[in-house]
Design a protein around this motif. Structure first.
Motif, short mmCIF file in Angstrom:
data_model
loop_
_atom_site.label_atom_id
_atom_site.label_comp_id
_atom_site.label_asym_id
_atom_site.label_seq_id
_atom_site.Cartn_x
_atom_site.Cartn_y
_atom_site.Cartn_z
N TRP A 186 58.06 17.09 102.07
CA TRP A 186 58.66 18.41 102.27
C TRP A 186 57.55 19.41 102.53
O TRP A 186 56.47 19.32 101.93
CB TRP A 186 59.44 18.85 101.02
CG TRP A 186 60.60 17.98 100.67
CD1 TRP A 186 61.90 18.17 101.01
CD2 TRP A 186 60.56 16.77 99.90
NE1 TRP A 186 62.68 17.15 100.51
CE2 TRP A 186 61.89 16.28 99.81
CE3 TRP A 186 59.55 16.05 99.26
CZ2 TRP A 186 62.22 15.12 99.13
CZ3 TRP A 186 59.87 14.88 98.59
CH2 TRP A 186 61.18 14.43 98.52
N GLY A 187 57.80 20.34 103.44
CA GLY A 187 56.80 21.34 103.76
C GLY A 187 57.38 22.74 103.81
O GLY A 187 58.54 22.93 104.19
N LEU A 188 56.58 23.71 103.42
CA LEU A 188 56.98 25.11 103.46
C LEU A 188 55.78 25.92 103.91
O LEU A 188 54.77 25.99 103.21
CB LEU A 188 57.46 25.57 102.08
CG LEU A 188 57.99 27.00 101.98
CD1 LEU A 188 59.24 27.17 102.85
CD2 LEU A 188 58.31 27.36 100.53
N GLY A 189 55.87 26.49 105.13
CA GLY A 189 54.78 27.26 105.68
C GLY A 189 55.01 28.75 105.58
O GLY A 189 55.99 29.21 104.96
N PRO A 190 54.13 29.54 106.20
CA PRO A 190 54.25 31.01 106.12
C PRO A 190 55.57 31.54 106.66
O PRO A 190 56.03 32.61 106.26
CB PRO A 190 53.07 31.47 106.98
CG PRO A 190 52.08 30.36 106.91
CD PRO A 190 52.91 29.12 106.88
N GLY A 191 56.19 30.79 107.60
CA GLY A 191 57.45 31.26 108.17
C GLY A 191 58.62 31.20 107.22
O GLY A 191 59.67 31.83 107.45
#
Length: 317
Positions: free
Chosen positions: A227-232
């Motif tokens: 799972w990934g969570l970036g600045p967007g």
């Protein structure tokens, strides 16, 4: 292998642990006071930061490793193996008072379990290491494991000069992801770190890490994918790639190295996670953590500009 083709690419510096691993494959885990015949027995290089550096180097990225080994034969082999991958080892130091890190790993087919018995290597101290300081001053990214991060914490000379990536798979006493550009724990470690949330929901856990100051969080969950969570702010889930699993040893480290190399080449977070997941799955087809790492026949395409070195770019070609 890193060759002249990597010149002009961003420098990725990996700091932390390098070991020699002896891995035994057995049908089932040995009973006390028993004698077990291994189906296979191999010795290979290991260590989270070192294996991540190998994985990144095999994508064609320009890489360097900073760590400490002993003056023993294990240390010589560790450095030679990294150098053979085209990794810059000019900042590796030798300890005359402590042997190199080494591990014995027993992988059991029954239950798909493994046990690791480890001899920790020498402690890492960057004080007075001019070669390390030179590499860090040129780095686009610095990636640290649980042994590398304590040596970096509080260093004013690297603040703002590069991006920081941290392997959060092992506990790091006193660690906080505040200011870390890329934080990559396991989902289990993330749950332990933010246990006050009383939730196992990846969305909740990753947002907790973002709220704690990490700019981008990617959590690995083995067969459940990542799972990934970036600045967007958009959550990304990448399913695990199917592979014929022989051993998962080092798979997380392979994931970290390829993820970072892909991001540094300007790829988006979902693309980089796909690249990392595929490489990690292929590495599981080997008994030890390195021989199964895929080797790219094409150097990465570096895209200058805001997308380079951070999540959010798009794949060239």
């Amino acid at each position: 292998m890193n060759t002249a083709s990597s010149e002009g690419l961003p420098l990725l510096v990996f700091i932390g642990t390098a070991t020699t691993d002896t891995i035994a494959l057995v049908e089932k885990y040995p009973e006390p006071d028993s004698r077990t015949v291994a189906e296979d027995l191999v010795t290979a290089g290991g260590g989270p930061a070192a294996t991540a550096a190998v994985a990144a180097a095999r994508t064609g990225a320009r890489t360097a490793f900073i760590g400490t080994v002993g003056t023993d034969s294990d240390g010589e082999r560790i450095v030679a193996d990294l150098e053979a991958e085209g990794i810059d080892v000019s900042a590796v130091t030798r300890s005359t008072s402590h042997p190199s890190g080494a591990s014995i790993v027993v992988v059991a087919r029954t239950g798909s379990t493994r046990s690791i018995i480890t001899r920790p290597g020498p402690s890492l101290d960057l004080t007075g290491n001019a070669a390390a300081h030179a590499l860090m001053s040129k780095a686009a990214w610095i990636h640290a494991d649980h042994m590398g991060w304590p040596a970096l914490a509080g260093r004013k000379d690297i603040e703002g000069s590069c991006r920081l990536s941290v392997d959060g798979g092992n506990p790091i006493p006193g660690f906080t992801p505040d200011g870390v550009d890329l934080y990559v724990p396991t989902i289990e470690q993330l749950a332990k770190t933010f246990r006050e949330k009383h939730s196992s929901d990846p969305d909740v856990l990753l947002r907790s890490a973002r709220n704690a100051g990490a700019r981008t969080v990617v959590a690995t969950g083995g067969r459940h994918g990542s799972w990934g969570l970036g600045p967007g702010g958009a959550m990304v889930h990448v399913p695990a790639f199917a592979s014929s699993i022989r051993s998962t040893l080092g798979a997380g480290d392979v994931f970290h190295g390829v993820l970072l190399a892909s991001l540094a080449a300007g790829h988006s977070l979902p693309e980089a996670m796909q690249d990392a997941s595929e490489a990690a799955a292929k590495s599981c087809e080997a008994l030890e953590g390195r021989s199964g790492i895929p080797r790219s026949t094409h150097p990465p395409v570096f895209q200058p500009g805001p997308a380079s070195g951070q999540p959010g770019g798009s794949r060239a070609g």
